[in-house]
Motif scaffolding. Structure first.
Motif, PDB file in Angstrom:
ATOM      1  N   ASP A 393      26.471  -8.901  11.966  1.00  0.00           N
ATOM      2  CA  ASP A 393      26.195 -10.248  12.455  1.00  0.00           C
ATOM      3  C   ASP A 393      25.118 -10.219  13.539  1.00  0.00           C
ATOM      4  OD1 ASP A 393      28.051 -11.262  10.730  1.00  0.00           O
ATOM      5  OD2 ASP A 393      29.652 -11.450  12.222  1.00  0.00           O
ATOM      6  N   PRO A 394      24.218 -11.225  13.548  1.00  0.00           N
ATOM      7  CA  PRO A 394      23.111 -11.200  14.513  1.00  0.00           C
ATOM      8  C   PRO A 394      23.512 -11.461  15.954  1.00  0.00           C
ATOM      9  CG  PRO A 394      23.045 -13.198  13.183  1.00  0.00           C
ATOM     10  CD  PRO A 394      24.092 -12.327  12.584  1.00  0.00           C
ATOM     11  N   VAL A 395      24.746 -11.919  16.154  1.00  0.00           N
ATOM     12  CA  VAL A 395      25.239 -12.148  17.516  1.00  0.00           C
ATOM     13  C   VAL A 395      26.426 -11.230  17.737  1.00  0.00           C
ATOM     14  CG1 VAL A 395      26.219 -13.796  19.134  1.00  0.00           C
ATOM     15  CG2 VAL A 395      24.482 -14.544  17.479  1.00  0.00           C
ATOM     16  N   GLY A 396      26.299 -10.312  18.686  1.00  0.00           N
ATOM     17  CA  GLY A 396      27.412  -9.426  19.003  1.00  0.00           C
ATOM     18  C   GLY A 396      28.486 -10.178  19.765  1.00  0.00           C
ATOM     19  N   HIS A 397      29.726  -9.800  19.556  1.00  0.00           N
ATOM     20  CA  HIS A 397      30.819 -10.466  20.252  1.00  0.00           C
ATOM     21  C   HIS A 397      31.927  -9.454  20.524  1.00  0.00           C
ATOM     22  CE1 HIS A 397      32.370 -10.604  16.096  1.00  0.00           C
ATOM     23  NE2 HIS A 397      31.221 -11.176  15.787  1.00  0.00           N
ATOM     24  N   GLU A 398      32.903  -9.847  21.308  1.00  0.00           N
ATOM     25  CA  GLU A 398      33.947  -8.918  21.737  1.00  0.00           C
ATOM     26  C   GLU A 398      34.770  -8.397  20.572  1.00  0.00           C
ATOM     27  OE1 GLU A 398      36.301 -10.729  24.725  1.00  0.00           O
ATOM     28  OE2 GLU A 398      34.693 -10.783  26.219  1.00  0.00           O
ATOM     29  N   SER A 399      34.786  -9.128  19.474  1.00  0.00           N
ATOM     30  CA  SER A 399      35.556  -8.693  18.314  1.00  0.00           C
ATOM     31  C   SER A 399      34.747  -7.798  17.393  1.00  0.00           C
ATOM     32  CB  SER A 399      36.055  -9.919  17.537  1.00  0.00           C
ATOM     33  OG  SER A 399      37.042 -10.594  18.296  1.00  0.00           O
ATOM     34  N   ASP A 401      32.783  -3.962  16.833  1.00  0.00           N
ATOM     35  CA  ASP A 401      32.790  -2.574  17.277  1.00  0.00           C
ATOM     36  C   ASP A 401      31.609  -1.848  16.628  1.00  0.00           C
ATOM     37  OD1 ASP A 401      33.704  -0.165  18.486  1.00  0.00           O
ATOM     38  OD2 ASP A 401      34.488   0.446  16.541  1.00  0.00           O
ATOM     39  N   PRO A 402      30.546  -1.609  17.403  1.00  0.00           N
ATOM     40  CA  PRO A 402      30.363  -1.929  18.823  1.00  0.00           C
ATOM     41  C   PRO A 402      29.965  -3.387  19.034  1.00  0.00           C
ATOM     42  CG  PRO A 402      28.438  -0.822  17.982  1.00  0.00           C
ATOM     43  CD  PRO A 402      29.418  -0.844  16.848  1.00  0.00           C
ATOM     44  N   PRO A 403      30.193  -3.927  20.259  1.00  0.00           N
ATOM     45  CA  PRO A 403      29.894  -5.337  20.547  1.00  0.00           C
ATOM     46  C   PRO A 403      28.409  -5.555  20.825  1.00  0.00           C
ATOM     47  CG  PRO A 403      30.851  -4.306  22.476  1.00  0.00           C
ATOM     48  CD  PRO A 403      30.882  -3.274  21.377  1.00  0.00           C
ATOM     49  N   ARG A 404      27.596  -5.518  19.770  1.00  0.00           N
ATOM     50  CA  ARG A 404      26.147  -5.665  19.925  1.00  0.00           C
ATOM     51  C   ARG A 404      25.602  -6.409  18.708  1.00  0.00           C
ATOM     52  NH1 ARG A 404      25.713   0.760  18.811  1.00  0.00           N
ATOM     53  NH2 ARG A 404      25.683   0.692  16.534  1.00  0.00           N
ATOM     54  N   PRO A 405      24.458  -7.051  18.831  1.00  0.00           N
ATOM     55  CA  PRO A 405      23.842  -7.690  17.662  1.00  0.00           C
ATOM     56  C   PRO A 405      23.448  -6.647  16.624  1.00  0.00           C
ATOM     57  CG  PRO A 405      22.853  -8.460  19.715  1.00  0.00           C
ATOM     58  CD  PRO A 405      23.700  -7.283  20.064  1.00  0.00           C
ATOM     59  N   TYR A 406      23.565  -7.009  15.364  1.00  0.00           N
ATOM     60  CA  TYR A 406      23.196  -6.119  14.265  1.00  0.00           C
ATOM     61  C   TYR A 406      23.805  -4.728  14.482  1.00  0.00           C
ATOM     62  CZ  TYR A 406      19.731  -9.839  13.643  1.00  0.00           C
ATOM     63  OH  TYR A 406      19.114 -11.054  13.470  1.00  0.00           O
ATOM     64  N   GLY A 407      25.131  -4.714  14.586  1.00  0.00           N
ATOM     65  CA  GLY A 407      25.839  -3.512  15.040  1.00  0.00           C
ATOM     66  C   GLY A 407      25.815  -2.333  14.106  1.00  0.00           C
ATOM     67  N   ASP A 408      25.441  -2.527  12.818  1.00  0.00           N
ATOM     68  CA  ASP A 408      25.328  -1.371  11.922  1.00  0.00           C
ATOM     69  C   ASP A 408      24.061  -0.569  12.186  1.00  0.00           C
ATOM     70  OD1 ASP A 408      27.694  -1.309  10.573  1.00  0.00           O
ATOM     71  OD2 ASP A 408      26.986  -2.324   8.758  1.00  0.00           O
ATOM     72  N   ILE A 409      23.193  -1.071  13.057  1.00  0.00           N
ATOM     73  CA  ILE A 409      22.023  -0.312  13.507  1.00  0.00           C
ATOM     74  C   ILE A 409      22.323   0.213  14.905  1.00  0.00           C
ATOM     75  CG2 ILE A 409      19.549  -0.347  13.985  1.00  0.00           C
ATOM     76  CD1 ILE A 409      19.296  -2.775  12.164  1.00  0.00           C
ATOM     77  N   ASP A 410      22.296   1.522  15.073  1.00  0.00           N
ATOM     78  CA  ASP A 410      22.591   2.109  16.371  1.00  0.00           C
ATOM     79  C   ASP A 410      21.574   1.648  17.408  1.00  0.00           C
ATOM     80  OD1 ASP A 410      24.570   3.428  15.039  1.00  0.00           O
ATOM     81  OD2 ASP A 410      23.711   5.424  15.212  1.00  0.00           O
ATOM     82  N   ASN A 411      22.051   1.452  18.634  1.00  0.00           N
ATOM     83  CA  ASN A 411      21.143   1.081  19.713  1.00  0.00           C
ATOM     84  C   ASN A 411      20.147   2.203  19.993  1.00  0.00           C
ATOM     85  OD1 ASN A 411      22.106  -1.466  20.161  1.00  0.00           O
ATOM     86  ND2 ASN A 411      23.433  -0.895  21.871  1.00  0.00           N
ATOM     87  N   SER A 412      18.895   1.841  20.163  1.00  0.00           N
ATOM     88  CA  SER A 412      17.842   2.813  20.442  1.00  0.00           C
ATOM     89  C   SER A 412      16.614   2.081  20.938  1.00  0.00           C
ATOM     90  CB  SER A 412      17.481   3.602  19.172  1.00  0.00           C
ATOM     91  OG  SER A 412      16.843   2.749  18.233  1.00  0.00           O
ATOM     92  N   PRO A 413      15.671   2.785  21.546  1.00  0.00           N
ATOM     93  CA  PRO A 413      14.403   2.137  21.917  1.00  0.00           C
ATOM     94  C   PRO A 413      13.689   1.526  20.719  1.00  0.00           C
ATOM     95  CG  PRO A 413      14.630   4.231  23.062  1.00  0.00           C
ATOM     96  CD  PRO A 413      15.755   4.161  22.072  1.00  0.00           C
ATOM     97  N   THR A 414      13.816   2.147  19.557  1.00  0.00           N
ATOM     98  CA  THR A 414      13.171   1.618  18.351  1.00  0.00           C
ATOM     99  C   THR A 414      13.782   0.282  17.947  1.00  0.00           C
ATOM    100  OG1 THR A 414      12.606   3.818  17.534  1.00  0.00           O
ATOM    101  CG2 THR A 414      12.696   2.048  15.922  1.00  0.00           C
ATOM    102  N   LYS A 415      15.101   0.189  17.914  1.00  0.00           N
ATOM    103  CA  LYS A 415      15.768  -1.072  17.582  1.00  0.00           C
ATOM    104  C   LYS A 415      15.383  -2.158  18.576  1.00  0.00           C
ATOM    105  CE  LYS A 415      20.344  -3.208  17.131  1.00  0.00           C
ATOM    106  NZ  LYS A 415      21.819  -2.991  17.179  1.00  0.00           N
ATOM    107  N   ARG A 416      15.412  -1.830  19.860  1.00  0.00           N
ATOM    108  CA  ARG A 416      15.079  -2.818  20.888  1.00  0.00           C
ATOM    109  C   ARG A 416      13.631  -3.287  20.739  1.00  0.00           C
ATOM    110  NH1 ARG A 416      17.147  -0.268  24.577  1.00  0.00           N
ATOM    111  NH2 ARG A 416      15.352   0.916  25.360  1.00  0.00           N
ATOM    112  N   PHE A 417      12.708  -2.356  20.463  1.00  0.00           N
ATOM    113  CA  PHE A 417      11.300  -2.701  20.298  1.00  0.00           C
ATOM    114  C   PHE A 417      11.122  -3.662  19.119  1.00  0.00           C
ATOM    115  CE2 PHE A 417       7.302  -2.018  18.078  1.00  0.00           C
ATOM    116  CZ  PHE A 417       6.371  -2.237  19.089  1.00  0.00           C
ATOM    117  N   LEU A 433      12.817  -6.789   6.878  1.00  0.00           N
ATOM    118  CA  LEU A 433      13.419  -5.868   5.917  1.00  0.00           C
ATOM    119  C   LEU A 433      14.638  -5.160   6.496  1.00  0.00           C
ATOM    120  CD1 LEU A 433      10.217  -4.229   4.372  1.00  0.00           C
ATOM    121  CD2 LEU A 433      11.790  -5.810   3.244  1.00  0.00           C
ATOM    122  N   ALA A 434      14.622  -4.865   7.782  1.00  0.00           N
ATOM    123  CA  ALA A 434      15.701  -4.089   8.405  1.00  0.00           C
ATOM    124  C   ALA A 434      16.865  -4.947   8.876  1.00  0.00           C
ATOM    125  CB  ALA A 434      15.146  -3.279   9.575  1.00  0.00           C
ATOM    126  N   PHE A 435      16.574  -6.193   9.317  1.00  0.00           N
ATOM    127  CA  PHE A 435      17.586  -6.970  10.022  1.00  0.00           C
ATOM    128  C   PHE A 435      18.107  -8.190   9.246  1.00  0.00           C
ATOM    129  CE2 PHE A 435      15.441  -4.563  13.268  1.00  0.00           C
ATOM    130  CZ  PHE A 435      16.382  -4.318  14.245  1.00  0.00           C
TER     131      PHE A 435
END
Length: 626
Positions: A393-399, A401-417, A433-435
């Protein structure tokens, strides 16, 4: 890479009819000593990020040695681009969709799905693992007390850079060898936690690497941020390779290198957008090299398609052990003992791929089910639920895991960029294509589009190819009992998610609100029972005044009334289609033994209720005391 591949040669062809003789006997007719097994698996490493594959800026001398002294496979693919199901498929030799809840991340692997280390241990092998074995999930929920990869050897630690595991993999392997009984063959699983994110930012460039050397996947923007991120990924691959080199040295010191099969690979692709958790090549195409002393002619490159499910039957056949009928992988021993390069096996012209739920990142714990077939010329993908967000889901929420947007993509500088620059002309298409959401079908012409960026599934000139590949894919999925194509696939969304400490907020607590346990019966024999239960509808369910009417249920069985050592049956759907009836046949019970059982049920396996405890006694057997 081309010059390197051309430098490899092949010569004399060994007739395949001699393979059983080679595996089990020498010239004297005496049974040969069973080979040792060292299985080295990295965490999130994609092909072709190895120096032998021509990637600049990365040095993998240990992997390169295994490849040059053995075989380098250039078309090896995992069953699923997700840790738990991929590792389960490797260990059992079966496609992950056959492993019930084991087809999801953060699940369990039911004891009935036997792993190759368990089979080897039962046949006299000394087994163990260090680092990450079958994981992540809870082995106890599957009726196991030991990791399917073997006994743990994780006591030794060493200093390591930030975000790199301090497990001394090589040191623990030496401890394993010290503890091995004399003359007992060993099977060891080396599972590094690298190069899984997070990384120590800029550790790659600080170690002397050049950003210009980073081999960028076509699905990622050509930006300094991304290049630096990949250098950090390279650094962690080298950490895996360093410990692998030390393990090879330890085997050499024992004098057993030539009688040891060494397999080097990864579980799934690099943790970057449109890579890991996706069925494109940078999510599923794995490095793979195998060495087996003088039995395997070195310096060969094999381009035939290999599934990592093929490794378990290869190991068992090499050890002279019968391959269980339920294994879907195909042994590679005919390739290992041949002297051919190139295809080496003309029947290996495609692989099957798939994915169910990765992380809990969609409302209600829904997955993003996909299946694919990869050939030399095409990649064809079916997205079974195109209305869902493939990256979460494009909006992360407390429910989540992990609670972040697009959670199947690991957090990284590349994702943030990519998220911050999604409107930039050089990024917008790659971001989409990715999101963003995807169509029901995808088809990529690999001759024209090796980066798999142009979906041609809707073009008229590709309809014959699309239909041919779809037909072949569905046929093979049916042949391998894939629930997803047999109208039972939604059960993957209901399986429990065993990430300790995470309890998602549900809009409804449990199916127990709407269902109550009815009668339970058991048809008993000497060694088995058929358990039957019909759940009854509450007033809310009868009036359809509920947010959900389908659930999941299973039986729990134990010889003790406190259920301290239970055996679980498979989860079954509880819904109107089967009139809320759950029925299961249980085998391999002891004669003349009292068993206790109860039903566990809920809307999903996350929140369940236990029913009343019943019992039955199996009938006396012929040898039972009178």
């Amino acid at each position: 890479m081309n010059n390197l591949l051309k430098s490899f040669s092949s010569s004399v062809f060994i007739l395949l009819c001699f393979i059983p003789v080679i595996l089990t006997s020498g010239c004297s007719g005496k049974k040969e000593k069973q080979p040792n097994i060292l299985f080295a698996i990295a965490d999130d490493w994609s092909w072709p990020h190895a120096s032998i594959a021509g990637a600049k800026g990365i040095e993998t001398p240990a992997f390169d040695r295994i490849a040059t002294e053995g075989i380098l496979f250039t078309n090896a693919y995992c069953s699923a681009p997700s840790c738990t199901p991929s590792r389960g498929a490797v260990l059992t030799g079966q496609y992950h969709w056959r492993l019930e809840e084991g087809g999801n991340l953060w699940s369990t692997l039911q004891k009935k799905f036997v792993s190759y280390p368990e089979i080897l241990e039962n046949n006299g092998y000394y087994t163990g693992y260090t680092g990450k074995g079958w994981s992540p999930g809870m082995i106890e929920k599957g009726g196991r007390q030991q990791n399917p990869a073997g006994k743990p050897f994780n006591n030794l630690n060493s200093e390591s850079p930030n975000y790199i595991s301090d497990v001394d993999y090589a040191g623990n392997f030496r401890e394993f060898l010290k503890n091995r009984p004399d003359d007992q063959p060993f099977c060891f699983w080396y599972g590094s936690y690298e190069p899984h994110l997070p990384y120590d930012k800029d550790i790659g460039i600080k170690s002397g690497k050049n950003p210009e050397d980073a081999l960028l996947p076509p699905c990622l923007p050509n930006d300094e941020t991304v290049r630096l991120n990949i250098l950090d990924y390279y650094f962690e691959i080298e950490w895996y390779d360093r410990h692998l080199g030390e393990m090879i040295a330890a085997i050499e010191e024992t004098g057993e290198l030539e009688n040891t099969i060494i397999i080097c690979t990864s579980d799934n692709g690099m943790p970057f957008p449109r890579c890991k958790s996706n069925l494109y090549d940078f999510g599923t195409r794995m490095p793979l090299a195998i060495r087996w002393g003088t039995k395997v002619k070195g310096g060969r490159v094999v381009a035939g398609f290999v599934s990592l499910t093929d490794l378990a039957p290869t190991i068992l056949e090499a050890a002279g052990i019968d391959i269980p009928a339920q294994i879907t992988g195909k042994s590679l021993t005919n390739i290992l003992l041949s002297e051919k390069s190139d295809q080496a096996d003309n029947q290996r012209d495609h692989v099957l791929l798939g994915k169910e739920r990765h992380a809990w990142v969609r409302k209600g714990g829904l997955g993003y089910p996909m299946r694919a077939i990869r050939t030399k010329d095409f990649l064809y993908i079916i997205n079974f639920k195109p209305d869902r967000w493939p990256a979460g889901d494009p909006v992360g929420h407390e429910s989540s895991d992990p609670p972040r947007p697009y959670g199947d993509i690991d957090n990284s500088p590349t994702k943030r960029f990519m998220m911050e620059h999604k409107e930039d002309p050089a990024v917008i298409k790659l971001y989409q294509l990715a999101f963003l959401k995807r169509p029901p079908e995808e088809l990529y012409d690999l001759k024209k589009d090796p980066g798999q960026l142009q979906n041609v599934a809707g073009l008229p000139e590709y309809q014959k190819d699309r239909e041919r590949l779809r037909k072949q894919l569905l046929k093979e999925l049916i042949e391998t009992d894939d629930p997803r194509v047999m109208r039972k696939g939604d059960i993957f969304d209901k399986y429990p998610y065993y990430n300790e400490g995470f309890k998602p907020a549900m809009h409804y607590d449990s199916l127990a609100i709407y269902l109550a346990q009815g009668t339970m019966t058991g048809e008993v024999t000497e060694t088995g029972v058929i358990l039957h239960c019909r759940l009854t509808k509450t007033e809310n369910l009868q009036n359809e005044n509920i947010p959900g009417a389908e659930g999941i249920a299973r039986f729990e069985i134990d010889t003790l009334p406190d259920f301290s050592h239970p055996v679980y049956t498979s989860w079954e759907p509880a819904c109107s289609d089967n009139d809320y009836i759950v029925e299961t046949k249980v085998s391999d019970l002891k004669p003349a033994t009292r068993y206790y059982y109860r039903l566990e049920y809920g809307i999903t396996g996350m929140y369940t209720k236990y029913g009343k405890i019943n019992s039955f006694t199996t009938l006396p057997g012929e040898n039972s005391e009178k």
